[in-house]
Design an enzyme around this catalytic site. Structure first.
Site, PDB file in Angstrom:
ATOM      1  N   THR A  99     -15.976   6.099   6.902  1.00  0.00           N
ATOM      2  CA  THR A  99     -16.367   4.711   7.129  1.00  0.00           C
ATOM      3  C   THR A  99     -17.776   4.426   6.620  1.00  0.00           C
ATOM      4  O   THR A  99     -18.617   5.333   6.554  1.00  0.00           O
ATOM      5  CB  THR A  99     -16.306   4.417   8.645  1.00  0.00           C
ATOM      6  OG1 THR A  99     -16.894   3.142   8.903  1.00  0.00           O
ATOM      7  CG2 THR A  99     -17.077   5.456   9.453  1.00  0.00           C
TER       8      THR A  99
ATOM      9  N   TYR B  58     -19.026   6.473  17.873  1.00  0.00           N
ATOM     10  CA  TYR B  58     -17.982   6.529  16.845  1.00  0.00           C
ATOM     11  C   TYR B  58     -18.570   6.910  15.490  1.00  0.00           C
ATOM     12  O   TYR B  58     -18.110   7.856  14.832  1.00  0.00           O
ATOM     13  CB  TYR B  58     -17.256   5.174  16.742  1.00  0.00           C
ATOM     14  CG  TYR B  58     -16.467   5.012  15.452  1.00  0.00           C
ATOM     15  CD1 TYR B  58     -15.318   5.757  15.221  1.00  0.00           C
ATOM     16  CD2 TYR B  58     -16.895   4.121  14.451  1.00  0.00           C
ATOM     17  CE1 TYR B  58     -14.611   5.634  14.024  1.00  0.00           C
ATOM     18  CE2 TYR B  58     -16.187   3.984  13.260  1.00  0.00           C
ATOM     19  CZ  TYR B  58     -15.046   4.744  13.047  1.00  0.00           C
ATOM     20  OH  TYR B  58     -14.352   4.621  11.870  1.00  0.00           O
TER      21      TYR B  58
ATOM     22  N   LYS C 221     -18.024  10.243  13.074  1.00  0.00           N
ATOM     23  CA  LYS C 221     -17.536  10.210  11.689  1.00  0.00           C
ATOM     24  C   LYS C 221     -18.566  10.846  10.743  1.00  0.00           C
ATOM     25  O   LYS C 221     -18.211  11.566   9.810  1.00  0.00           O
ATOM     26  CB  LYS C 221     -17.241   8.767  11.260  1.00  0.00           C
ATOM     27  CG  LYS C 221     -16.048   8.126  11.946  1.00  0.00           C
ATOM     28  CD  LYS C 221     -14.710   8.787  11.671  1.00  0.00           C
ATOM     29  CE  LYS C 221     -14.230   8.621  10.254  1.00  0.00           C
ATOM     30  NZ  LYS C 221     -12.831   9.132  10.085  1.00  0.00           N
TER      31      LYS C 221
ATOM     32  N   GLU D  11     -19.845   2.908   8.357  1.00  0.00           N
ATOM     33  CA  GLU D  11     -20.736   2.884   9.533  1.00  0.00           C
ATOM     34  C   GLU D  11     -21.641   4.106   9.601  1.00  0.00           C
ATOM     35  O   GLU D  11     -22.636   4.098  10.328  1.00  0.00           O
ATOM     36  CB  GLU D  11     -19.917   2.761  10.824  1.00  0.00           C
ATOM     37  CG  GLU D  11     -19.110   1.485  10.866  1.00  0.00           C
ATOM     38  CD  GLU D  11     -18.678   1.067  12.263  1.00  0.00           C
ATOM     39  OE1 GLU D  11     -19.156   1.649  13.253  1.00  0.00           O
ATOM     40  OE2 GLU D  11     -17.857   0.140  12.360  1.00  0.00           O
TER      41      GLU D  11
HETATM   42  P1  NAD Z   1      -6.246   3.596  14.140  1.00  0.00           P
HETATM   43  O1  NAD Z   1      -6.975   3.747  15.435  1.00  0.00           O
HETATM   44  O2  NAD Z   1      -5.423   2.375  13.908  1.00  0.00           O
HETATM   45  O3  NAD Z   1      -5.275   4.844  13.902  1.00  0.00           O
HETATM   46  C1  NAD Z   1      -5.685   6.157  14.151  1.00  0.00           C
HETATM   47  C2  NAD Z   1      -4.447   7.043  14.188  1.00  0.00           C
HETATM   48  O4  NAD Z   1      -4.878   8.387  14.421  1.00  0.00           O
HETATM   49  C3  NAD Z   1      -3.464   6.680  15.313  1.00  0.00           C
HETATM   50  O5  NAD Z   1      -2.143   6.677  14.828  1.00  0.00           O
HETATM   51  C4  NAD Z   1      -3.672   7.808  16.330  1.00  0.00           C
HETATM   52  O6  NAD Z   1      -2.495   8.073  17.093  1.00  0.00           O
HETATM   53  C5  NAD Z   1      -4.064   8.965  15.437  1.00  0.00           C
HETATM   54  N1  NAD Z   1      -4.873   9.979  16.143  1.00  0.00           N
HETATM   55  C6  NAD Z   1      -5.993   9.757  16.885  1.00  0.00           C
HETATM   56  N2  NAD Z   1      -6.434  10.927  17.396  1.00  0.00           N
HETATM   57  C7  NAD Z   1      -5.593  11.903  16.946  1.00  0.00           C
HETATM   58  C8  NAD Z   1      -5.519  13.308  17.131  1.00  0.00           C
HETATM   59  N3  NAD Z   1      -6.412  13.952  17.901  1.00  0.00           N
HETATM   60  N4  NAD Z   1      -4.536  13.991  16.507  1.00  0.00           N
HETATM   61  C9  NAD Z   1      -3.621  13.351  15.719  1.00  0.00           C
HETATM   62  N5  NAD Z   1      -3.621  12.017  15.558  1.00  0.00           N
HETATM   63  C10 NAD Z   1      -4.595  11.294  16.153  1.00  0.00           C
HETATM   64  O7  NAD Z   1      -7.364   3.771  13.025  1.00  0.00           O
HETATM   65  P2  NAD Z   1      -7.504   3.079  11.599  1.00  0.00           P
HETATM   66  O8  NAD Z   1      -8.255   1.814  11.749  1.00  0.00           O
HETATM   67  O9  NAD Z   1      -6.195   3.084  10.935  1.00  0.00           O
HETATM   68  O10 NAD Z   1      -8.488   4.124  10.888  1.00  0.00           O
HETATM   69  C11 NAD Z   1      -7.959   5.248  10.193  1.00  0.00           C
HETATM   70  C12 NAD Z   1      -9.104   6.041   9.592  1.00  0.00           C
HETATM   71  O11 NAD Z   1      -9.836   5.213   8.704  1.00  0.00           O
HETATM   72  C13 NAD Z   1     -10.125   6.557  10.618  1.00  0.00           C
HETATM   73  O12 NAD Z   1     -10.527   7.826  10.233  1.00  0.00           O
HETATM   74  C14 NAD Z   1     -11.264   5.552  10.533  1.00  0.00           C
HETATM   75  O13 NAD Z   1     -12.491   6.161  10.878  1.00  0.00           O
HETATM   76  C15 NAD Z   1     -11.222   5.189   9.070  1.00  0.00           C
HETATM   77  N6  NAD Z   1     -11.719   3.847   8.724  1.00  0.00           N
HETATM   78  C16 NAD Z   1     -11.276   2.741   9.372  1.00  0.00           C
HETATM   79  C17 NAD Z   1     -11.719   1.477   8.981  1.00  0.00           C
HETATM   80  C18 NAD Z   1     -11.231   0.204   9.658  1.00  0.00           C
HETATM   81  O14 NAD Z   1     -11.746  -0.881   9.365  1.00  0.00           O
HETATM   82  N7  NAD Z   1     -10.251   0.261  10.529  1.00  0.00           N
HETATM   83  C19 NAD Z   1     -12.644   1.360   7.938  1.00  0.00           C
HETATM   84  C20 NAD Z   1     -13.105   2.525   7.301  1.00  0.00           C
HETATM   85  C21 NAD Z   1     -12.613   3.759   7.687  1.00  0.00           C
HETATM   86  O1  DAU Z   2     -17.009  -0.765   8.946  1.00  0.00           O
HETATM   87  C1  DAU Z   2     -15.852   0.016   9.127  1.00  0.00           C
HETATM   88  C2  DAU Z   2     -15.484   0.050  10.592  1.00  0.00           C
HETATM   89  O2  DAU Z   2     -14.989  -1.244  10.917  1.00  0.00           O
HETATM   90  C3  DAU Z   2     -14.457   1.129  10.928  1.00  0.00           C
HETATM   91  O3  DAU Z   2     -15.002   2.384  10.675  1.00  0.00           O
HETATM   92  C4  DAU Z   2     -14.038   1.030  12.394  1.00  0.00           C
HETATM   93  O4  DAU Z   2     -13.005   1.969  12.667  1.00  0.00           O
HETATM   94  C5  DAU Z   2     -13.525  -0.375  12.653  1.00  0.00           C
HETATM   95  O5  DAU Z   2     -13.199  -0.512  14.029  1.00  0.00           O
HETATM   96  C6  DAU Z   2     -14.566  -1.429  12.260  1.00  0.00           C
HETATM   97  O6  DAU Z   2     -15.709  -1.397  13.146  1.00  0.00           O
HETATM   98  P1  DAU Z   2     -16.402  -2.747  13.685  1.00  0.00           P
HETATM   99  O7  DAU Z   2     -17.103  -2.416  14.938  1.00  0.00           O
HETATM  100  O8  DAU Z   2     -17.167  -3.426  12.612  1.00  0.00           O
HETATM  101  O9  DAU Z   2     -15.074  -3.638  13.957  1.00  0.00           O
HETATM  102  P2  DAU Z   2     -14.624  -4.576  15.183  1.00  0.00           P
HETATM  103  O10 DAU Z   2     -13.373  -5.265  14.762  1.00  0.00           O
HETATM  104  O11 DAU Z   2     -14.626  -3.867  16.491  1.00  0.00           O
HETATM  105  O12 DAU Z   2     -15.794  -5.663  15.226  1.00  0.00           O
HETATM  106  C7  DAU Z   2     -16.106  -6.465  14.088  1.00  0.00           C
HETATM  107  C8  DAU Z   2     -17.281  -7.351  14.462  1.00  0.00           C
HETATM  108  O13 DAU Z   2     -16.855  -8.307  15.454  1.00  0.00           O
HETATM  109  C9  DAU Z   2     -18.431  -6.583  15.084  1.00  0.00           C
HETATM  110  O14 DAU Z   2     -19.667  -7.159  14.657  1.00  0.00           O
HETATM  111  C10 DAU Z   2     -18.254  -6.813  16.586  1.00  0.00           C
HETATM  112  C11 DAU Z   2     -17.614  -8.196  16.652  1.00  0.00           C
HETATM  113  N1  DAU Z   2     -16.686  -8.409  17.802  1.00  0.00           N
HETATM  114  C12 DAU Z   2     -15.691  -7.499  17.987  1.00  0.00           C
HETATM  115  C13 DAU Z   2     -14.806  -7.629  19.027  1.00  0.00           C
HETATM  116  C14 DAU Z   2     -13.701  -6.628  19.265  1.00  0.00           C
HETATM  117  C15 DAU Z   2     -16.808  -9.514  18.609  1.00  0.00           C
HETATM  118  O15 DAU Z   2     -17.716 -10.361  18.415  1.00  0.00           O
HETATM  119  N2  DAU Z   2     -15.945  -9.663  19.661  1.00  0.00           N
HETATM  120  C16 DAU Z   2     -14.941  -8.764  19.912  1.00  0.00           C
HETATM  121  O16 DAU Z   2     -14.178  -8.932  20.903  1.00  0.00           O
END
Ligand code: NAD
Ligand code: DAU
Length: 349
Positions: free
Chosen positions: A130, A155, A159, A132
């Site tokens: 990520t 978090y 990472k 972050e």
């Molecule tokens: P998510 O929370 O939707 O999915 C995570 C998955 O991992 C789930 O299916 C969960 O069951 C599985 N998991 C969690 N712990 C586990 C364990 N101990 N063993 C096996 N499986 C396990 O997450 P996401 O948003 O799809 O993110 C996926 C990856 O991408 C993560 O590594 C996250 O850090 C990274 N990422 C996410 C974002 C974002 O915006 N969501 C952005 C950049 C990077």
């Molecule tokens: O930048 C990549 C990351 O983006 C990933 O690594 C993370 O897994 C993913 O969860 C995401 O993190 P953020 O913290 O940026 O995403 P989130 O959707 O939780 O929040 C986005 C923005 O919105 C953040 O500034 C917090 C704000 N927020 C979030 C929630 C859930 C609110 O204002 N209200 C809310 O209820």
């Protein structure tokens, strides 16, 4: 090629699996997932019966189990997405993030090394990370691949730690690793604890929209399908040991994005303009809330030719359509434990 994809039942993982099965029908894909609250096999119902797809339920924190799994299937490559992924949950329970994100990643590296040592030719360990890890920006500048790590939440610290271990296994043991650091993803199948699906769900139910702080934090949004395309591109063409930033050059202050979403939702639901915006509620800010993320993805564009395929407006509209057409999915994932989570996370905010 036989690829192990971890976390494939989650949001991004399910898109990556769908993309690889559709684009590379000769590959075998094994999906390893613990099925936490965020993992949902219904996310893969359209591809689960393909003969070259297999699901294994398991925990990457269990090192013995991983050694056996790698010994049994002798994977050629790993694409590692499994992680605890929600910042707010990491503030409540940091240890869980160390177990899955740090220990889980190290266990996978150890298991990959156990079968590849001495014959790494054609093998690849792809770690999905990520933006972050780079910390928080002020009003200008962007994260490049050489920006020093400066994580602020449990978090992002977990990472960052996992990224360091991946590089350490490359430098120490010659494991053929590759890392990408992506900005905020949006799209279908995202668990409604994250901003966009949470607000879509609350708007449809006419529930308050909890905006943290002043709503001025900035995120750089990328359509999840384009993240999957980038992972494919880096997996096949990226250079071993390298890092690639992935982002959409698409910065939005939270409040501007929320107002756009409210307008789209009013129009799709046939509600009077302004109905959804009236649900906005200002709540206490997230602890340690990073102000701004912005990704410089020029290396990925220059070296590998990847660019996003849709504008944010197009992607967001498609995303809203998917949630409104799949309200049963939203109802299913928000039943049960979700209610307790929501009460606890937002009570007294
Ligand atoms: P998510 O929370 O939707 O999915 C995570 C998955 O991992 C789930 O299916 C969960 O069951 C599985 N998991 C969690 N712990 C586990 C364990 N101990 N063993 C096996 N499986 C396990 O997450 P996401 O948003 O799809 O993110 C996926 C990856 O991408 C993560 O590594 C996250 O850090 C990274 N990422 C996410 C974002 C974002 O915006 N969501 C952005 C950049 C990077
Ligand atoms: O930048 C990549 C990351 O983006 C990933 O690594 C993370 O897994 C993913 O969860 C995401 O993190 P953020 O913290 O940026 O995403 P989130 O959707 O939780 O929040 C986005 C923005 O919105 C953040 O500034 C917090 C704000 N927020 C979030 C929630 C859930 C609110 O204002 N209200 C809310 O209820």
């Amino acid at each position: 090629m036989h690829i192990l994809i971890t976390g494939g039942a989650g949001f991004i993982g399910s898109h990556v699996i769908r993309h690889f099965l559709n684009s590379w029908p000769d590959y075998t894909i094994t999906n390893l997932d613990k099925l936490t609250y965020a993992g949902n096999l219904a996310n893969l119902s359209d591809v689960e019966s393909l003969p070259n797809y297999r699901f294994v339920k398991g925990d990457i924190a269990d090192g013995r189990f991983l050694l056996d799994l790698f010994g049994k299937y002798r994977f050629d490559a790993v694409i590692h997405l499994a992680a605890e992924s929600h910042v707010d949950r990491s503030i409540e329970n940091p240890s869980e993030f160390v177990v899955s994100n740090v220990l889980g990643t190290v266990n996978l590296l150890v298991a990959a090394r156990s079968i590849w040592e001495g014959s790494c030719e054609g093998k690849r360990f792809y770690h999905v990370s990520t933006d972050e890890v780079y910390g928080s920006l002020g009003s200008d500048g962007m994260f490049s691949e050489s920006t020093p790590y400066d994580p602020h939440s449990p978090y992002s610290a977990s990472k960052a730690s996992s990224d360091h271990f991946v590089r350490a296994f490359h430098d120490t043991y010659g494991l053929p690793v590759i890392i990408s650091n992506c900005s905020n993803n949006y799209g279908s199948h995202q668990f409604p604890e994250k901003l966009i699906p949470l607000f879509i769900n609350n708007i449809r139910l006419r529930k308050p929209l909890p905006v943290y702080g002043k709503g001025l934090n900035v995120r750089d949004w990328l359509w999840v399908v384009d993240h999957g395309r980038a992972i494919d591109c880096i997996f096949h063409h990226g250079a071993e040991g390298e890092t690639y930033n992935i982002g959409g050059h698409n910065e939005w202050a939270n409040i501007d994005l929320i107002r756009l979403l409210c307008r789209i939702m009013d129009s799709k639901l046939g509600r009077e303009a302004g109905t959804s915006e009236a649900l906005i509620t200002w709540v206490t800010d997230r602890a340690g809330h990073d102000l701004r993320y912005a990704i410089d993805a020029s290396k990925l564009q220059r070296d590998l030719g990847w660019v996003p395929s849709v504008t944010f407006e197009e992607g967001l509209e498609q995303t809203v359509d998917w949630y409104l057409e799949n309200q049963a999915w939203l109802d299913q994932v928000t039943s049960g434990q979700y209610q307790d989570y929501y009460e606890k996370m937002y009570a007294g905010r």
